[in-house]
Design a protein around this motif. Sequence first.
Motif, PDB file in Angstrom:
ATOM      1  N   MET A   1       0.842  -1.191   0.000  1.00 49.43           N
ATOM      2  CA  MET A   1       0.000   0.000   0.000  1.00 49.43           C
ATOM      3  C   MET A   1       0.878   1.242   0.000  1.00 49.43           C
ATOM      4  O   MET A   1       1.784   1.377   0.826  1.00 49.43           O
ATOM      5  N   VAL A   2       0.608   2.133  -0.949  1.00 53.94           N
ATOM      6  CA  VAL A   2       1.393   3.357  -1.102  1.00 53.94           C
ATOM      7  C   VAL A   2       0.569   4.546  -0.627  1.00 53.94           C
ATOM      8  O   VAL A   2      -0.565   4.753  -1.085  1.00 53.94           O
ATOM      9  N   ILE A   3       1.131   5.339   0.277  1.00 52.55           N
ATOM     10  CA  ILE A   3       0.489   6.537   0.805  1.00 52.55           C
ATOM     11  C   ILE A   3       1.287   7.749   0.345  1.00 52.55           C
ATOM     12  O   ILE A   3       2.506   7.799   0.526  1.00 52.55           O
ATOM     13  N   SER A   4       0.620   8.735  -0.257  1.00 54.08           N
ATOM     14  CA  SER A   4       1.330   9.897  -0.785  1.00 54.08           C
ATOM     15  C   SER A   4       0.504  11.165  -0.608  1.00 54.08           C
ATOM     16  O   SER A   4      -0.721  11.111  -0.516  1.00 54.08           O
ATOM     17  N   SER A   5       1.200  12.285  -0.605  1.00 52.98           N
ATOM     18  CA  SER A   5       0.532  13.579  -0.535  1.00 52.98           C
ATOM     19  C   SER A   5       0.360  14.152  -1.938  1.00 52.98           C
ATOM     20  O   SER A   5       1.158  13.874  -2.839  1.00 52.98           O
ATOM     21  N   ILE A   6      -0.661  14.958  -2.100  1.00 51.00           N
ATOM     22  CA  ILE A   6      -0.864  15.633  -3.384  1.00 51.00           C
ATOM     23  C   ILE A   6       0.289  16.589  -3.649  1.00 51.00           C
ATOM     24  O   ILE A   6       0.764  16.726  -4.785  1.00 51.00           O
ATOM     25  N   PHE A   7       0.747  17.262  -2.611  1.00 54.59           N
ATOM     26  CA  PHE A   7       1.865  18.209  -2.752  1.00 54.59           C
ATOM     27  C   PHE A   7       3.073  17.524  -3.374  1.00 54.59           C
ATOM     28  O   PHE A   7       3.655  18.023  -4.339  1.00 54.59           O
ATOM     29  N   ALA A   8       3.462  16.365  -2.830  1.00 54.94           N
ATOM     30  CA  ALA A   8       4.626  15.663  -3.357  1.00 54.94           C
ATOM     31  C   ALA A   8       4.392  15.190  -4.785  1.00 54.94           C
ATOM     32  O   ALA A   8       5.295  15.252  -5.631  1.00 54.94           O
ATOM     33  N   ALA A   9       3.169  14.720  -5.066  1.00 57.52           N
ATOM     34  CA  ALA A   9       2.862  14.237  -6.416  1.00 57.52           C
ATOM     35  C   ALA A   9       3.042  15.338  -7.453  1.00 57.52           C
ATOM     36  O   ALA A   9       3.465  15.081  -8.588  1.00 57.52           O
ATOM     37  N   ILE A  10       2.735  16.564  -7.080  1.00 59.93           N
ATOM     38  CA  ILE A  10       2.830  17.689  -8.012  1.00 59.93           C
ATOM     39  C   ILE A  10       4.226  18.294  -8.020  1.00 59.93           C
ATOM     40  O   ILE A  10       4.772  18.629  -9.069  1.00 59.93           O
ATOM     41  N   TYR A  11       4.834  18.412  -6.841  1.00 64.17           N
ATOM     42  CA  TYR A  11       6.081  19.174  -6.700  1.00 64.17           C
ATOM     43  C   TYR A  11       7.325  18.344  -7.011  1.00 64.17           C
ATOM     44  O   TYR A  11       8.254  18.845  -7.641  1.00 64.17           O
ATOM     45  N   ASP A  12       7.360  17.082  -6.595  1.00 61.87           N
ATOM     46  CA  ASP A  12       8.560  16.269  -6.773  1.00 61.87           C
ATOM     47  C   ASP A  12       8.848  16.003  -8.246  1.00 61.87           C
ATOM     48  O   ASP A  12       7.939  15.917  -9.073  1.00 61.87           O
ATOM     49  N   SER A  13      10.114  15.841  -8.553  1.00 59.42           N
ATOM     50  CA  SER A  13      10.524  15.519  -9.916  1.00 59.42           C
ATOM     51  C   SER A  13      10.261  14.051 -10.209  1.00 59.42           C
ATOM     52  O   SER A  13      10.030  13.246  -9.291  1.00 59.42           O
ATOM     53  N   LEU A  14      10.317  13.682 -11.475  1.00 56.10           N
ATOM     54  CA  LEU A  14      10.155  12.275 -11.858  1.00 56.10           C
ATOM     55  C   LEU A  14      11.219  11.424 -11.187  1.00 56.10           C
ATOM     56  O   LEU A  14      10.933  10.311 -10.718  1.00 56.10           O
ATOM     57  N   GLU A  15      12.435  11.930 -11.111  1.00 53.56           N
ATOM     58  CA  GLU A  15      13.515  11.184 -10.464  1.00 53.56           C
ATOM     59  C   GLU A  15      13.181  10.909  -8.999  1.00 53.56           C
ATOM     60  O   GLU A  15      13.386   9.793  -8.504  1.00 53.56           O
ATOM     61  N   GLN A  16      12.646  11.899  -8.299  1.00 49.89           N
ATOM     62  CA  GLN A  16      12.290  11.718  -6.889  1.00 49.89           C
ATOM     63  C   GLN A  16      11.138  10.725  -6.737  1.00 49.89           C
ATOM     64  O   GLN A  16      11.151   9.867  -5.848  1.00 49.89           O
ATOM     65  N   ARG A  17      10.134  10.859  -7.603  1.00 49.73           N
ATOM     66  CA  ARG A  17       8.987   9.947  -7.522  1.00 49.73           C
ATOM     67  C   ARG A  17       9.418   8.517  -7.815  1.00 49.73           C
ATOM     68  O   ARG A  17       8.974   7.563  -7.155  1.00 49.73           O
ATOM     69  N   THR A  18      10.261   8.348  -8.829  1.00 45.36           N
ATOM     70  CA  THR A  18      10.742   7.017  -9.190  1.00 45.36           C
ATOM     71  C   THR A  18      11.541   6.397  -8.055  1.00 45.36           C
ATOM     72  O   THR A  18      11.337   5.221  -7.700  1.00 45.36           O
ATOM     73  N   LYS A  19      12.419   7.165  -7.470  1.00 43.05           N
ATOM     74  CA  LYS A  19      13.244   6.663  -6.359  1.00 43.05           C
ATOM     75  C   LYS A  19      12.377   6.202  -5.196  1.00 43.05           C
ATOM     76  O   LYS A  19      12.665   5.186  -4.555  1.00 43.05           O
ATOM     77  N   SER A  20      11.279   6.916  -4.954  1.00 44.25           N
ATOM     78  CA  SER A  20      10.413   6.550  -3.828  1.00 44.25           C
ATOM     79  C   SER A  20       9.664   5.244  -4.066  1.00 44.25           C
ATOM     80  O   SER A  20       9.174   4.626  -3.111  1.00 44.25           O
ATOM     81  N   MET A  21       9.560   4.808  -5.327  1.00 47.28           N
ATOM     82  CA  MET A  21       8.858   3.562  -5.650  1.00 47.28           C
ATOM     83  C   MET A  21       9.796   2.364  -5.816  1.00 47.28           C
ATOM     84  O   MET A  21       9.339   1.224  -5.966  1.00 47.28           O
ATOM     85  N   ILE A  22      11.082   2.581  -5.770  1.00 45.19           N
ATOM     86  CA  ILE A  22      12.054   1.487  -5.890  1.00 45.19           C
ATOM     87  C   ILE A  22      11.812   0.383  -4.862  1.00 45.19           C
ATOM     88  O   ILE A  22      11.952  -0.814  -5.187  1.00 45.19           O
ATOM     89  N   PRO A  23      11.463   0.692  -3.600  1.00 45.41           N
ATOM     90  CA  PRO A  23      11.222  -0.404  -2.644  1.00 45.41           C
ATOM     91  C   PRO A  23      10.139  -1.389  -3.087  1.00 45.41           C
ATOM     92  O   PRO A  23      10.206  -2.572  -2.724  1.00 45.41           O
ATOM     93  N   ILE A  24       9.167  -0.928  -3.872  1.00 44.15           N
ATOM     94  CA  ILE A  24       8.156  -1.856  -4.389  1.00 44.15           C
ATOM     95  C   ILE A  24       8.799  -2.853  -5.340  1.00 44.15           C
ATOM     96  O   ILE A  24       8.573  -4.063  -5.249  1.00 44.15           O
ATOM     97  N   ILE A  25       9.623  -2.352  -6.244  1.00 42.52           N
ATOM     98  CA  ILE A  25      10.274  -3.227  -7.229  1.00 42.52           C
ATOM     99  C   ILE A  25      11.222  -4.203  -6.524  1.00 42.52           C
ATOM    100  O   ILE A  25      11.250  -5.401  -6.845  1.00 42.52           O
ATOM    101  N   ASP A  26      11.974  -3.703  -5.563  1.00 41.18           N
ATOM    102  CA  ASP A  26      12.922  -4.567  -4.861  1.00 41.18           C
ATOM    103  C   ASP A  26      12.221  -5.599  -3.980  1.00 41.18           C
ATOM    104  O   ASP A  26      12.810  -6.629  -3.648  1.00 41.18           O
ATOM    105  N   THR A  27      10.983  -5.339  -3.597  1.00 37.66           N
ATOM    106  CA  THR A  27      10.212  -6.291  -2.804  1.00 37.66           C
ATOM    107  C   THR A  27       9.589  -7.370  -3.674  1.00 37.66           C
ATOM    108  O   THR A  27       9.667  -8.567  -3.367  1.00 37.66           O
ATOM    109  N   VAL A  28       8.985  -6.958  -4.783  1.00 37.84           N
ATOM    110  CA  VAL A  28       8.237  -7.906  -5.620  1.00 37.84           C
ATOM    111  C   VAL A  28       9.131  -8.572  -6.657  1.00 37.84           C
ATOM    112  O   VAL A  28       8.986  -9.766  -6.951  1.00 37.84           O
ATOM    113  N   PHE A  29      10.054  -7.815  -7.234  1.00 41.50           N
ATOM    114  CA  PHE A  29      10.948  -8.339  -8.283  1.00 41.50           C
ATOM    115  C   PHE A  29      12.399  -8.011  -7.932  1.00 41.50           C
ATOM    116  O   PHE A  29      13.044  -7.214  -8.615  1.00 41.50           O
TER     117      PHE A  29
END
Length: 293
Positions: A70-98
């Motif tokens: 389950m991923v919890i996020s703020s609207i502020f971060a979704a709009i303000y963060d760069s693609l690089e920052q957003r991608t980095k924050s989702m790496i733990p999902i990939i490392d967990t499942v694959f």
Amino acid sequence: MSALPGFTPISDRIFLRDGAPGPVAEPPSDSAADHPTTIIIFGWGDGLPKHVSKYADGYHKLYPKARVLMVISSIFAAIYDSLEQRTKSMIPIIDTVFPVAADDARERVLLHTMSNTGGIYAAAALNAFKQRHGEDKALPHFLSVSDSTPGGLEFSTEVGRWSRAMALGTAKWFPWPFAVTQGLWWAFLHTVNLIETAVGREPSGKYSCRVFLENSMATPRAPRLYMYSKADDLIGWEDVEAHAAVAQSRGYTTVLERFDNSPHVGHMRMHPERYWNAIERCWKASMALEAKS
């Protein structure tokens, strides 16, 4: 990070329930063999874990042996963060499942995306998979559920809805009237839009809509279930149907489940039986298609 019963935090915004990191074991030869092994829920913007976790509870009733992220996020971060920052924050999902194999045949993944913020981080997860396992790989999954998303992309016509969504999530923080909070977020969004235009950065909402229509990013192997409402005042039903039509034209199997009276991300609460039946029906259809391929 606040504790959430039944879940283990694997980052500051990602929670894991009923499962361990790494590829799943070979599924048993019973009814669970046709169930998802992993379900990834991308919660709506500023959604509290205790509220988003109700969807994990629903999935647990349908598929008790599946692990849930389950991923919890703020609207502020979704709009303000760069693609690089957003991608980095989702790496733990990939490392967990694959963690090692980029195309583990034992994994049957279901993606569940809620509102535009959920869509933004789901798209970041697709990008994270490519970073980990190669540009020629798309995150393997068998069904993509879109709840109250995606909305329109034209800034001038949508900024009012976006600022209202941000105000709804943060109004409790401020002592002044709701209209003042919305006005402040309206000004913030205009500022971000000006900066993105000046530096040539693609807005996160446009990026997420674009990559979910690209076969190299979001596999057409997975059918799309869109659940939305004519009463949603944050996401226009016409925009959801327009996105579904484009997806259909690009080779995706699409299913539309339109509600008449439920509010934004409120379809499960108002129509639980219809909501979960639609998901279960589409998952079974996806497994039937896979069996024929």
